[in-house]
Design a protein around this motif. Sequence first.
Motif, PDB file in Angstrom:
ATOM      1  N   UNK A   1      41.258 -18.022 109.433  1.00 41.16           N
ATOM      2  CA  UNK A   1      41.120 -17.258 110.668  1.00 41.16           C
ATOM      3  C   UNK A   1      41.090 -15.778 110.335  1.00 41.16           C
ATOM      4  N   UNK A   2      40.073 -15.083 110.833  1.00 44.94           N
ATOM      5  CA  UNK A   2      39.977 -13.641 110.587  1.00 44.94           C
ATOM      6  C   UNK A   2      41.157 -12.903 111.202  1.00 44.94           C
ATOM      7  N   UNK A   3      41.638 -13.380 112.359  1.00 49.58           N
ATOM      8  CA  UNK A   3      42.772 -12.714 113.000  1.00 49.58           C
ATOM      9  C   UNK A   3      44.046 -12.915 112.186  1.00 49.58           C
ATOM     10  N   UNK A   4      44.206 -14.104 111.577  1.00 51.34           N
ATOM     11  CA  UNK A   4      45.372 -14.332 110.726  1.00 51.34           C
ATOM     12  C   UNK A   4      45.299 -13.456 109.483  1.00 51.34           C
ATOM     13  N   UNK A   5      44.102 -13.360 108.880  1.00 46.36           N
ATOM     14  CA  UNK A   5      43.950 -12.490 107.712  1.00 46.36           C
ATOM     15  C   UNK A   5      44.323 -11.059 108.066  1.00 46.36           C
ATOM     16  N   UNK A   6      43.916 -10.607 109.237  1.00 48.88           N
ATOM     17  CA  UNK A   6      44.251  -9.245 109.661  1.00 48.88           C
ATOM     18  C   UNK A   6      45.758  -9.087 109.830  1.00 48.88           C
ATOM     19  N   UNK A   7      46.422 -10.138 110.309  1.00 49.86           N
ATOM     20  CA  UNK A   7      47.872 -10.078 110.473  1.00 49.86           C
ATOM     21  C   UNK A   7      48.572  -9.943 109.124  1.00 49.86           C
ATOM     22  N   UNK A   8      48.138 -10.724 108.123  1.00 50.49           N
ATOM     23  CA  UNK A   8      48.779 -10.623 106.817  1.00 50.49           C
ATOM     24  C   UNK A   8      48.541  -9.258 106.186  1.00 50.49           C
ATOM     25  N   UNK A   9      47.401  -8.675 106.477  1.00 46.17           N
ATOM     26  CA  UNK A   9      47.142  -7.316 106.004  1.00 46.17           C
ATOM     27  C   UNK A   9      48.098  -6.333 106.681  1.00 46.17           C
ATOM     28  N   UNK A  10      48.362  -6.582 107.971  1.00 43.79           N
ATOM     29  CA  UNK A  10      49.284  -5.730 108.722  1.00 43.79           C
ATOM     30  C   UNK A  10      50.717  -5.880 108.194  1.00 43.79           C
ATOM     31  N   UNK A  11      51.097  -7.105 107.857  1.00 41.24           N
ATOM     32  CA  UNK A  11      52.431  -7.340 107.300  1.00 41.24           C
ATOM     33  C   UNK A  11      52.592  -6.602 105.971  1.00 41.24           C
ATOM     34  N   UNK A  12      51.570  -6.682 105.150  1.00 40.21           N
ATOM     35  CA  UNK A  12      51.625  -5.991 103.853  1.00 40.21           C
ATOM     36  C   UNK A  12      51.763  -4.488 104.056  1.00 40.21           C
ATOM     37  N   UNK A  13      51.013  -3.937 104.996  1.00 45.84           N
ATOM     38  CA  UNK A  13      51.081  -2.509 105.276  1.00 45.84           C
ATOM     39  C   UNK A  13      52.471  -2.104 105.755  1.00 45.84           C
ATOM     40  N   UNK A  14      53.169  -3.051 106.381  1.00 42.90           N
ATOM     41  CA  UNK A  14      54.533  -2.794 106.846  1.00 42.90           C
ATOM     42  C   UNK A  14      55.555  -2.960 105.732  1.00 42.90           C
ATOM     43  N   UNK A  15      55.089  -3.340 104.526  1.00 43.51           N
ATOM     44  CA  UNK A  15      55.982  -3.482 103.392  1.00 43.51           C
ATOM     45  C   UNK A  15      56.624  -4.846 103.254  1.00 43.51           C
ATOM     46  N   UNK A  16      56.147  -5.824 104.032  1.00 42.46           N
ATOM     47  CA  UNK A  16      56.727  -7.166 104.003  1.00 42.46           C
ATOM     48  C   UNK A  16      56.001  -8.019 102.963  1.00 42.46           C
ATOM     49  N   UNK A  17      56.770  -8.691 102.102  1.00 49.89           N
ATOM     50  CA  UNK A  17      56.198  -9.602 101.111  1.00 49.89           C
ATOM     51  C   UNK A  17      56.148 -11.007 101.719  1.00 49.89           C
ATOM     52  N   UNK A  18      54.987 -11.655 101.639  1.00 46.51           N
ATOM     53  CA  UNK A  18      54.816 -12.988 102.212  1.00 46.51           C
ATOM     54  C   UNK A  18      54.509 -13.980 101.096  1.00 46.51           C
ATOM     55  N   UNK A  19      55.298 -15.055 101.061  1.00 43.73           N
ATOM     56  CA  UNK A  19      55.162 -16.108 100.055  1.00 43.73           C
ATOM     57  C   UNK A  19      54.843 -17.408 100.781  1.00 43.73           C
ATOM     58  N   UNK A  20      53.878 -18.185 100.261  1.00 45.81           N
ATOM     59  CA  UNK A  20      53.504 -19.426 100.934  1.00 45.81           C
ATOM     60  C   UNK A  20      53.246 -20.547  99.940  1.00 45.81           C
ATOM     61  N   UNK A  21      53.493 -21.765 100.398  1.00 49.10           N
ATOM     62  CA  UNK A  21      53.276 -22.967  99.600  1.00 49.10           C
ATOM     63  C   UNK A  21      51.788 -23.262  99.507  1.00 49.10           C
ATOM     64  N   UNK A  22      51.296 -23.543  98.288  1.00 51.05           N
ATOM     65  CA  UNK A  22      49.871 -23.781  98.083  1.00 51.05           C
ATOM     66  C   UNK A  22      49.387 -25.081  98.709  1.00 51.05           C
ATOM     67  N   UNK A  23      50.271 -26.064  98.870  1.00 51.83           N
ATOM     68  CA  UNK A  23      49.878 -27.338  99.463  1.00 51.83           C
ATOM     69  C   UNK A  23      50.000 -28.486  98.487  1.00 51.83           C
ATOM     70  N   UNK A  24      50.078 -29.689  99.020  1.00 51.46           N
ATOM     71  CA  UNK A  24      50.414 -30.878  98.222  1.00 51.46           C
ATOM     72  C   UNK A  24      49.324 -31.945  98.216  1.00 51.46           C
TER      73      UNK A  24
END
Length: 229
Positions: free
Chosen positions: A75-98
Amino acid sequence: GGTVAAAGNNGQGVAGVAYTSRLMPLRALGVDGSGTSYDVAQALRFAAGLDNDSGTVPQRPADIINLSLGGEPFSASSQALYRELRAAGVMVVAAAGNEASTIPGYPASYEDVLSVSAVDPQRRLTNYSNTGAMIDLAAPGGDNSEDLNGDGYPDGVLSTGANRDATGLRFGYSFLSGTSMAAPHVAGVLALMKSVNPALTPEDIDTLLAAGKLSDDLGIPGRDDMFGY
């Protein structure tokens, strides 16, 4: 939560990677896992202290967000959100999947998210872990199908948990395996790093990781699609 912050140095159960850290547990999905990527996005926005549907923000935003979940399409909107989180200095970690797949899974495969694959106690890639070009690093995910040390227990990740019965929740410990167990190992290490250097940024983590200063290199030399860096 247990893998990150289970109480330590108490002779009981297990110890979290960063057991003096504080958790901000946010309910984004239902009891049965039902929910939408919009629900997750609202939890992310709240955690980071950004505008969200609740009209409130935490007194202190989260430094690190762990996402042991997946399933949404790109989702382009989700990608934009993660970019916004990074700009806020927040580190985001996610599971690659099983799914033992090379097809990008989300949210782990978004840019500005650390995608974590899973290794077993021998530091071998597990047979379930997703791989691919978006993998940033690997961490212990466990393998409940093995007992390599012969101790009578599966080689999963032992952590805190609970089961629901007619009387309510019964708390205990259980062995689990998956990239959902690998991701919080990384989040916990980031919490330790942040406690030493509060000024640490997502950009710093990217630079240190790419320079080989945060991890042991597994697989072929340099970054690869199974273990990342």
